[in-house]
Design an enzyme around this catalytic site. Structure first.
Site, PDB file in Angstrom:
ATOM      1  N   ARG A 183     -41.205  -3.192  22.248  1.00 33.40           N
ATOM      2  CA  ARG A 183     -40.980  -3.495  23.745  1.00 33.40           C
ATOM      3  C   ARG A 183     -40.297  -2.499  24.309  1.00 33.40           C
ATOM      4  NH1 ARG A 183     -41.407  -9.530  24.594  1.00 33.40           N
ATOM      5  NH2 ARG A 183     -43.748  -9.551  24.569  1.00 33.40           N
ATOM      6  N   GLU A 199     -35.368  -7.641  24.262  1.00 33.16           N
ATOM      7  CA  GLU A 199     -35.285  -6.134  23.663  1.00 33.16           C
ATOM      8  C   GLU A 199     -35.217  -5.045  24.622  1.00 33.16           C
ATOM      9  OE1 GLU A 199     -37.570  -8.587  22.945  1.00 33.16           O
ATOM     10  OE2 GLU A 199     -37.037  -9.030  20.951  1.00 33.16           O
ATOM     11  N   LYS A 236     -36.342 -29.637  17.488  1.00 34.65           N
ATOM     12  CA  LYS A 236     -37.035 -28.665  16.477  1.00 34.65           C
ATOM     13  C   LYS A 236     -37.088 -29.421  15.338  1.00 34.65           C
ATOM     14  CE  LYS A 236     -37.325 -23.741  16.413  1.00 34.65           C
ATOM     15  NZ  LYS A 236     -36.698 -22.440  16.954  1.00 34.65           N
TER      16      LYS A 236
HETATM   17  C1  LIG Z   1     -40.268 -10.111  21.697  1.00 30.87           C
HETATM   18  C2  LIG Z   1     -40.054 -10.863  20.301  1.00 30.87           C
HETATM   19  N1  LIG Z   1     -38.723 -10.919  19.952  1.00 30.87           N
HETATM   20  C3  LIG Z   1     -38.426 -11.519  18.996  1.00 30.87           C
HETATM   21  C4  LIG Z   1     -39.129 -12.539  18.456  1.00 30.87           C
HETATM   22  C5  LIG Z   1     -38.983 -13.501  17.082  1.00 30.87           C
HETATM   23  N2  LIG Z   1     -39.097 -14.950  17.500  1.00 30.87           N
HETATM   24  C6  LIG Z   1     -40.180 -15.623  16.873  1.00 30.87           C
HETATM   25  S1  LIG Z   1     -39.861 -17.159  17.823  1.00 30.87           S
HETATM   26  C7  LIG Z   1     -38.364 -17.033  18.341  1.00 30.87           C
HETATM   27  C8  LIG Z   1     -37.688 -17.879  19.068  1.00 30.87           C
HETATM   28  C9  LIG Z   1     -38.628 -18.785  20.088  1.00 30.87           C
HETATM   29  O1  LIG Z   1     -37.733 -19.549  20.661  1.00 30.87           O
HETATM   30  P1  LIG Z   1     -38.348 -20.740  21.574  1.00 30.87           P
HETATM   31  O2  LIG Z   1     -39.154 -20.017  22.626  1.00 30.87           O
HETATM   32  O3  LIG Z   1     -37.507 -21.455  22.152  1.00 30.87           O
HETATM   33  O4  LIG Z   1     -39.564 -21.405  20.784  1.00 30.87           O
HETATM   34  P2  LIG Z   1     -39.098 -22.406  19.598  1.00 30.87           P
HETATM   35  O5  LIG Z   1     -39.086 -21.852  18.200  1.00 30.87           O
HETATM   36  O6  LIG Z   1     -37.679 -23.129  19.617  1.00 30.87           O
HETATM   37  O7  LIG Z   1     -40.253 -23.726  19.525  1.00 30.87           O
HETATM   38  C10 LIG Z   1     -37.916 -15.583  18.108  1.00 30.87           C
HETATM   39  C11 LIG Z   1     -36.685 -14.907  18.611  1.00 30.87           C
HETATM   40  C12 LIG Z   1     -40.627 -12.618  18.904  1.00 30.87           C
HETATM   41  N3  LIG Z   1     -41.457 -13.253  18.330  1.00 30.87           N
HETATM   42  N4  LIG Z   1     -40.797 -11.708  20.064  1.00 30.87           N
END
Ligand SMILES: Cc1ncc(C[n+]2csc(CCOP(=O)(O)OP(=O)(O)O)c2C)c(N)n1
Length: 629
Positions: A396, A368, A283
């Protein structure tokens, strides 16, 4: 910029010489840093997928091969490669480029919800549709993070994808080891094992050698040799996770090595059936301030200095920081308080709690539904869980809140941050549904604090409730000015302004939900020839009896809230009035029944008449004798 200026579609990308792609990646990173630092946005995740996205567009044929980006916060590079590079000055602004994929923007964008872990289900359905409609030779490509893979939906989808061995679904696991913070849990450990079969450096080194030196055979197995011929390491690595699902797995590949990702994607394209490509990425890659940002590697940033990465303005005290303090205070006073987050300890304000009470803190991943039923379990065991979650993500877990918590009368406190209109994150991030969905849960109690002081009070009041769920909801952003109540009624309602009802003027009862107290008070001052009483219900569910009684004493009731109009507080009060046979007319100033496009919170509120001008105009219109209202 050099290569980018001649690039307006994936076809242009395909015309570049392969040797130019590394240079293109550098240009894209420069553009990302320059533009996103000026607007704010998901910088870290996009810097991490530059090579991956170039390789995807180079190897597959979007949009005939549909690309689905999980959550789609990491779709900026895809936007750049599909003709939208020149729109990045408008990112997340009114009328500008969305921060997520958006179907209205491009034929290359297939989805637009920013809720995580849905990509593989979309891909599964799309692949089935392509197969049924004679396009089964196409590939559906889903890019999913290791964080999103902690969400149950992904595993439900993989279960189905694996059963369609004749369907071409390419699951690209973008494994950077993080959600916001490092990804946790058994799955994450398994993925890390895969990644760490050999050390990270060795993987990178190995990959290069395998791909570059055609004479290399060594002591690899026949399977690995085959894989090597195809340009990637494709033997099934000895881990149970993916093979046991019945999925072909290749990787791990170095997600920043252009040769490796191109080879992996080519292999995946030619493979018949569902396949997982495991790419290890970093990242924030290429931008030191992001890579070194220990909190979340600049997952989502505000406006920053493009060189140092330092925010250009200091953050004002916000609602989240008040909750962060109070939950620690509560846990110091009561041993039964525990806290749960779904992968958002930092953003919801639980990071300090996690440090202070590591044994009473649970990060369950982006899960969630599980978070809520797990909270129910904690409550069954005699504890009082606090589930800290963004309002939009509670959608959710409605069933879990209804039947796993409320039916059992369990004391779980839901703390909903970013409730109401959030704005720049677009349609799927607005927290405008929580009042409508929580208010139909039998026995629930919902509070909407008007300011930081009230958040402190109401949070502790919620923790005192031991027979069923409680909710405390508050919006995004800086804390508003505090408004002291003139009087608190016995059932908890605060009177913020009295009208002088002794004259002949019309008496209006203005009910301000949560942070709208300031707007209501300012509007009351500006309304001429009208007596306005302003009240803050504090607890919006159930409806306080004093509200019904006051409504009976006024000529018009106006409810001001930033939830959707249908099923909101206005609806609840309206029902309470008719049950009590109070016939005072009631008007609602609430969010219309639409999915709003992205713009700032204040712009959106003004657009739907939820600012001071809008409130004054609406009330004047309703009171004007000649109108049909
Ligand atoms: C249902 C839901 N819960 C929480 C989030 C908040 N959220 C957005 S991106 C993220 C992290 C995602 O991590 P990853 O899939 O590994 O992608 P990266 O950003 O590391 O590329 C979170 C928790 C969301 N978008 N949707």
């Amino acid at each position: 910029m050099g290569l980018l200026s001649g690039l307006s579609s994936p076809a242009d990308l395909k015309r570049l010489d392969e040797s130019q792609l590394v240079e293109l990646a550098a240009e894209i990173r420069q553009l990302l840093v320059e533009k996103v630092s000026a607007t704010g946005g998901h910088l870290g995740p996009n810097l991490g997928v530059v090579e991956l996205t170039i390789a995807l567009h180079r190897v597959f044929d979007s949009p005939e091969d549909p690309f689905i980006f999980d959550t789609s916060h990491q779709s900026y590079v895809h936007k750049i490669l599909t003709g939208r590079a020149d729109k990045f000055d408008t990112l997340r602004q009114k009328g500008g480029l969305s921060g997520y994929t958006a179907r209205a923007e491009s034929e290359h964008d297939w989805t637009e919800s920013s809720h995580a872990s849905a990509s593989l289900s979309y891909a599964d359905g799309l692949a089935k549709a392509l197969a049924l409609t004679g396009r089964g030779d196409r590939n559906v490509v889903a890019v999913v993070g290791d964080g999103a893979l902690t969400g149950g939906m992904c595993w439900e989808a993989l279960n189905n994808i694996a059963s369609g061995q004749d369907r071409n679904v390419v699951v690209v696991v973008n494994d950077n080891g993080r959600s916001y913070s490092p990804t946790i849990g058994g799955f994450a450990t398994n993925l890390a094992k895969l990644r760490m079969q050999r050390s990270y450096d060795e993987i990178m080194d190995h990959g290069k050698k395998t791909l570059k030196s055609m004479g290399w055979v060594g002591e690899r197995t026949f399977e690995a040799l085959q894989a090597f011929k195809e340009g990637v390491k494709s033997q099934v690595i000895p881990t149970e996770m993916f093979p046991e699902l019945g999925m072909k797995y290749i990787g791990p590949v170095n997600g920043h090595d252009m040769d490796q990702v191109l080879s992996a994607m080519t292999y995946a394209r030619n493979y018949e059936g569902p396949i997982i490509v495991h790419a290890v990425t970093e990242k924030g890659h290429g931008f030191a301030p992001a890579v070194n940002d220990v909190a979340d590697q600049m997952h989502a940033t505000g406006i920053i200095d493009p060189v140092t990465g330092v925010p250009v303005s200091e953050a004002a005290p916000d609602w989240t920081s008040i909750f962060a303090q109070e939950v620690i205070l509560a846990a110091e006073q009561r041993e039964d308080i525990v806290a749960i987050t779904a992968a958002m300890a930092g953003p919801t304000g639980l990071a300090a709690f996690a440090e202070r009470f590591p044994d009473r803190f649970y990060d369950v991943g982006i899960a969630e539904q599980h978070a809520v039923t797990s909270a129910a379990g904690l409550a069954l065991g005699g504890l009082h869980p606090v589930v800290a979650i963004y309002s939009t993500f509670l959608n959710r877990a409605f069933d879990q809140m209804l039947l796993d918590v409320a039916l059992l009368d369990l004391p779980v406190t839901f703390v909903l941050d970013r409730a109401g209109v959030t704005g720049s994150d677009g349609a799927s991030h607005n927290g405008v549904w929580d009042m409508a969905i929580t208010s139909i849960v039998p026995g629930i109690k919902v509070a909407a604090p008007r300011d930081g002081g009230q958040l402190r009070e109401l949070f502790h009041e919620a923790l005192e409730v031991s027979d069923g769920p409680t909710v405390v909801r508050y919006p995004k952003g800086a804390l508003p000015e505090e408004h002291e109540e003139l009087m608190r009624l016995e059932d908890g309602v605060d009177i913020l302004r009295y009208s002088d009802s002794s004259d002949d003027a019309v008496d209006v009862l203005l009910i301000a939900v949560g942070s709208f107290a300031g707007t209501a008070l300012a509007a009351a001052e500006r309304l001429e020839g009208v007596n306005v009483t302003v009240v803050d219900p504090r607890w919006i569910v159930p409806v306080a009896q004093s509200i019904v009684a006051m409504a009976d004493d006024h000529d018009l009731v106006v409810v001001l809230e930033d939830g959707i109009v249908r099923g909101g507080v206005g609806s609840l009060i309206s029902e309470a009035l008719s049950a009590a046979e109070v016939d005072t007319p009631l008007r609602r100033l609430a969010f219309p029944d639409v999915f709003p496009l992205h713009s700032s919170r204040s712009e959106l509120l003004a657009e739907v008449g939820l600012d001071v001008d809008g409130v004054v105009d609406s009330i004047n219109r309703w009171l004007a004798p000649s109108t049909e209202n």
